[in-house]
Design a protein around this motif. Structure first.
Motif, short mmCIF file in Angstrom:
data_model
loop_
_atom_site.label_atom_id
_atom_site.label_comp_id
_atom_site.label_asym_id
_atom_site.label_seq_id
_atom_site.Cartn_x
_atom_site.Cartn_y
_atom_site.Cartn_z
N GLY A 41 0.79 -1.22 0.00
CA GLY A 41 0.00 0.00 0.00
C GLY A 41 0.82 1.27 0.00
N LYS A 42 2.12 1.18 -0.12
CA LYS A 42 2.97 2.37 -0.18
C LYS A 42 3.34 2.67 -1.63
CE LYS A 42 5.10 1.58 4.36
NZ LYS A 42 6.37 1.33 5.08
N TYR A 43 3.58 3.97 -1.91
CA TYR A 43 4.08 4.30 -3.24
C TYR A 43 5.50 3.78 -3.38
CZ TYR A 43 0.12 7.53 -3.16
OH TYR A 43 -1.13 8.07 -3.06
N VAL A 76 -1.57 3.82 1.85
CA VAL A 76 -2.63 4.63 1.28
C VAL A 76 -3.96 4.43 1.96
CG1 VAL A 76 -1.48 4.72 -0.95
CG2 VAL A 76 -3.14 2.91 -0.51
N ILE A 77 -4.12 3.35 2.76
CA ILE A 77 -5.38 3.16 3.48
C ILE A 77 -5.31 3.72 4.90
CG2 ILE A 77 -6.04 1.11 2.16
CD1 ILE A 77 -5.16 -0.59 4.56
N ASN A 78 -4.17 4.33 5.26
CA ASN A 78 -4.00 4.93 6.58
C ASN A 78 -4.78 6.24 6.63
OD1 ASN A 78 -3.08 6.37 8.85
ND2 ASN A 78 -1.14 5.28 8.82
N ALA A 102 -9.28 -5.37 7.56
CA ALA A 102 -8.65 -4.13 7.10
C ALA A 102 -9.26 -3.67 5.78
CB ALA A 102 -7.15 -4.35 6.93
N LYS A 103 -9.19 -2.36 5.52
CA LYS A 103 -9.69 -1.83 4.26
C LYS A 103 -8.85 -2.35 3.10
CE LYS A 103 -9.46 2.52 5.48
NZ LYS A 103 -9.57 4.00 5.41
N ILE A 104 -9.51 -2.51 1.96
CA ILE A 104 -8.79 -2.96 0.77
C ILE A 104 -8.81 -1.86 -0.27
CG2 ILE A 104 -9.46 -5.35 1.20
CD1 ILE A 104 -11.42 -5.10 -1.13
#
Length: 944
Positions: free
Chosen positions: A366-368, A381-383, A422-424
């Motif tokens: 989830g990181k760039y 990015v879901i933080n 957790a969010k996806i």
């Protein structure tokens, strides 16, 4: 008055050791042990060998954790159906199974590592997989014992597990069938991705929860507009609730027929859909902005904007074209949509059509990615903090002048991982897909024998979607309305993403040519792969000598070895092949699949697609869908709410049969409730049926075959009860037998209600009540008493069979109580022989009227009983204005009163009788001259 003799010893009272108190929690384990010792399931298979077969294929639960109420409800319902089919005389095997691969188990092992501050990725893959296998094996054992305790009869010595080597070999064999027929491709498109679990997810692995997100309005300055030059310099405004996709934006979408305006305010001009001006003004604070130009979206064709962060150069300096999108609406937002083909299905398809490709900026966590010019290496990015109005994305956009509005207050439903919670995100990654709309024969792989075989079954040009939709129409769905759910899901589903980036599961065992990108199709290679899996399971792939598997015709250096893991839904979707077909022969198909309604997007669908893709048909003839178990107030059970009803606790306190009565009594096609009050009702229903059996056992204690009386010699009441039994038999058979019952098939709430009502209303409250005098006091050889006991014996043999699928422990206890020296089991028995000639509608009409009149008489007597004017109905004289069918009927005997006169006066009049009571039968009769002396009948019985 002198003391009267005690005639108690002369009365033929019921005799039985069958206790009124069930004590199921203590008795059931002993009955289970007896079944295991005698190999009940194995012997039943022997006895039904060669009979018509009924296969209920068990959907595999995950092997993790103790069973919950959903498990109990599902397994009990399956067991009731299997036992009822066996009762019909069919060979009805039941092979329980478990889904052993995938995230539920892998996640538990990772949790252990996290507790120890260890990184799972640093553990050797073979060691990690071994731990997963051990964990799954442990819970298979635990759940097996718990299911057996529920009374579930099945092949517990040889269940199916998706992690058995033969199963894993068959799963990979099924995958290779798709590959061989060209129904498999690797492509990059957005899929549901869990940054926490670092893998793609299937729709069935996702649940939706309400959250609060950051919503932003972002301005993209227009630099070219060939069809509307006056728009150059204005800002196209987009609205999104996923600010983290702005760093991956590549284009903007507009609706060609949408009415747009050029809104001027705060020294700048903005392009907004006319219908959404008000909402935009409220969000942005530009309340005084005024529209200056109205135009159709089609005028945006050919326009170019620049990214708010264009000053970063490179990717961000590239022009952002305006593209016409039919998905653009004016329901919310601004009427313009920013496009990030990496993170949206519509975005991907529209951009792909215009040659714009994904850039894969967001990593699997989830990181760039580190080299990304804006926010490289940051995230996740879901933080919520990262994407909040004060987070780095909004802060940078604000500084660049591109942020027009931002707030952390947008409430909406959002997808979450079913397991990690957790969010996806939608994330474009290279994955393996099974296409829904590619015609068989149009694949990129050359035609081969497997493809020819599928073509023969499906028809040339058939697609998987089309084949599946045809199969749905040719399947029986119970309840009927459930077909709408599965049909709509298959109609609208995207291509099936079958790859996962995990460690525990069956690998996608393919070799991809490094230059062409094609996967290898070679039957000999595939056979070597399958043989390797049979010998060593899925682990054989990860430690394989791949050159040896490829053989002498191919060079391993030319091929990439695929190590992605198969979607566990493909595993479970393949179970029909290594359970039904492998055990019952090629081409065998399950008569029934049965699971909860969520499996329309899960197992029902994956099994359907797998079988349609490899066999051109569904793997089942019928599918039953049940609802979910809710608490007593109709709420979803949750540990946080403290409303979880534990089936193991119910079993320990009340026994399995009580829980089974609850399952069988519910309208399980919808969600059902369970709590203390509901279970109390089940216990009460069970108690009444148990007492019916207790009475039958006592009344038949010394019954012999010589006592049987032909139906033709029976009184009318007995013949009426046989008619009622025949009607019950037809109703119950209509639930069990698919041929006999078209509408009510498998509706066991109807079955249970009919059975329990018959026992309570027809027997205990009517037949038994009337005939107890005959049973206790008539001579043993009296024809009426013989007729009664003959019918009781018939009722016993029918009812114990009818009850056996619902309450198997109690039915066994009842059977053993009557036949204590037998080595047989009630579960070896077959459906009772009920003579259709017993049905007599005229008799039914007559006795329905008699029973109604009897109820009215009892109602009239009740006030006198409450006032203790009479102690029982036997002490009452009744006159009534209504006529009673009198031919062959002694209505005083039926109403259990001293005497009755009909056709006298109006209504019903009750008074205490002035006759005296017989000292033996307690009836008040004219020949009894003094209380306690004998009536003619009792005198004859004692004198004989």
């Amino acid at each position: 008055m002198t003391d009267q003799p005690d005639y108690k010893s002369t009365v033929f009272l019921p005799v039985t050791d069958f206790p009124m108190k069930a004590g199921l929690a203590q008795k059931e384990p002993a009955i289970l042990a007896r079944w295991q010792e005698m190999d009940l399931y194995g012997k039943l298979r022997e006895r039904r060998k060669g009979r018509e077969r009924f296969i209920l294929h068990d959907g595999p639960p995950y092997a993790n954790g103790d069973i919950h109420m959903g498990h109990a409800m599902n397994k009990v319902l399956k067991d009731i159906i299997v036992r009822s089919q066996s009762l019909l005389g069919k060979d009805a095997p039941y092979v329980p199974g478990w889904d052993c691969h995938g995230l539920p188990i892998e996640w538990k092992i990772e949790e252990e590592y996290r507790k120890k501050k260890q990184n799972k990725d640093e553990v050797p893959a073979q060691e990690f997989r071994a731990q997963c296998r051990t964990y799954a094996d442990k819970w298979v054992g635990v759940q097996k014992d718990q299911f057996k305790r529920l009374g579930i009869m099945g092949d517990w010595e040889d269940p199916y597990l998706t992690m058995k080597f033969d199963a894993e070999a068959t799963i990979v064999s099924e995958l290779l069938k798709f590959a061989q027929s060209g129904q498999l491709y690797r492509g990059a498109k957005p899929v549901m991705w869990s940054p926490v679990e670092k893998t793609a997810l299937a729709e069935a692995e996702v649940e939706y929860e309400d959250i609060v997100s950051t919503q932003v309005d972002v301005a993209f300055q227009i630099v070219e507009a060939p069809n509307a030059p006056e728009l150059v310099g204005a800002y196209a405004v987009i609205w999104t609730t996923t600010p983290w996709t702005i760093p991956v934006n590549q284009a903007l979408a507009y609706g060609p027929d949408v009415e747009y305006v050029l809104l001027e305010g705060d020294g700048r001009k903005f392009v907004i859909a006319e219908a959404l001006i008000g909402a935009f003004k409220e969000r942005s604070g530009l309340v005084h902005a005024q529209p200056h130009k109205h135009f159709k979206g089609s005028q945006l064709a050919g326009a170019i904007a620049r990214h708010p962060m264009h000053a970063l150069g490179g990717f961000f300096a590239k022009p952002r074209p305006f593209l016409a999108g039919d998905f653009v609406t004016t329901e919310a937002g601004t009427g313009l949509v920013h496009l990030a083909p990496d993170h949206g299905e519509d975005d991907f398809a529209l951009c792909k059509a215009h040659g714009i490709n994904p850039v894969f900026a967001v990593e699997n966590d989830g990181k760039y990615r580190e080299d990304w010019a804006w926010l490289g290496g940051q995230g996740s990015v879901i933080n919520p903090k990262f994407v909040s109005k004060d987070g780095p994305i909004c802060s940078d956009l604000r500084e660049a002048g591109g942020l027009l509005a931002a707030s952390d207050d947008f409430k909406h439903s959002y997808p979450h991982s079913w397991r990690s919670k957790a969010k996806i995100i939608f994330r474009c990654t290279p994955q393996w897909f099974i296409p829904m709309d590619r015609a068989v024969g149009d694949g990129v792989i050359p035609r081969c024998a497997e493809e020819e075989s599928i073509l023969a079954r499906q028809g040339n040009g058939a697609t998987l979607r089309g084949t599946a939709l045809d199969a749905i129409e040719n399947t029986r769905w119970v309840p009927e309305r459930s077909i709408n759910r599965i049909r709509s899901m298959v109609e609208g589903r995207p291509d099936w993403v079958i790859s996962r980036q995990r460690a525990w599961g069956v690998p996608i065992a393919l070799y991809v040519h490094r230059k062409t990108g094609d996967y290898l199709v070679d039957i000999s290679v595939n056979q070597r792969i399958v043989d390797a899996f049979k010998a060593g399971g899925a682990d054989a792939w990860f430690g394989a000598d791949h050159q040896a598997l490829l053989g002498p015709d191919y060079d391993l250096n030319d091929y990439e070895v695929v190590n992605d893991i198969l979607d566990v839904w493909f595993d479970s979707g393949s179970t029909h092949s290594f359970v039904v077909e492998s055990r019952y022969g090629e081409g065998a198909r399950a008569d029934l699949y049965l699971e909860g309604s969520d499996q329309h997007r899960g197992w029902f669908q994956s099994s359907l697609l797998e079988s349609c893709g490899t066999r051109g048909r569904a793997p089942y003839d019928a599918v039953l869908t049940h609802g979910f178990a809710l608490d007593g107030q109709g709420r979803k059970m949750s540990k946080s709410l403290g409303n979880v009803v534990d089936p193991l606790k119910i079993i320990a306190e009340s026994g399995s049969d009580i829980l089974r009565v609850w399952v069988a009594s519910t309208d399980y096609f919808d969600d059902v409730r369970i709590g203390k009050e509901v279970l109390a009702g089940s216990s009460d229903a069970y108690r009444k049926l148990r007492n019916t059996f207790r009475y039958l056992l006592g009344a038949l204690s010394d019954f012999s075959e010589e006592e049987n009386l032909p139906v033709a010699q029976m009184p009318e009441l007995e013949r009426y009860m046989l008619h009622r039994l025949a009607k019950l038999d037809a109703e119950l058979r209509g639930v069990v037998d698919k041929v006999a019952g078209s509408e009510n098939w498998l509706e066991f709430s109807r079955y249970t209600r009919a059975l329990f009502d018959f026992a309570n209303s027809d027997l205990s409250a009517f037949f038994f009540d009337i005939r107890k005098d005959c049973l206790y006091c008539d001579a043993k050889a009296d024809l009426k008493r013989r007729a009664y006991r003959t019918v009781l014996d018939t009722l016993f043999h029918a009812l114990v069979r009818y009850a056996a699928p619902i309450i198997p422990f109690t039915a066994e206890e009842v059977w053993q109580s009557r036949f204590p020296n037998t080595q047989e089991s009630v579960h070896f028995l077959e459906w009772p022989e009920v003579d259709a000639a017993w049905l007599d509608q005229k008799l039914d009409d007559k006795w329905t009227e008699i029973r109604n009149l009897r109820d009215q008489v009892n109602e009239a007597i009740e006030p006198l009983r409450r006032e203790k004017i009479v102690r029982s109905s036997l002490e009452a004289d009744v006159t009534m204005g209504m006529a009673v069918p009198s031919d062959g009927v002694n209505f005083a005997e039926i109403a259990i009163v001293a005497r009755i006169e009909t056709g006298v006066g109006d209504g019903i009049i009750v008074k205490p009788s002035d006759w005296h009571k017989c000292g033996r039968c307690w009836r008040l009769l004219p020949e009894v001259k003094e209380d306690g002396t004998l009536c003619h009948r009792c005198d004859e019985v004692l004198s004989a």
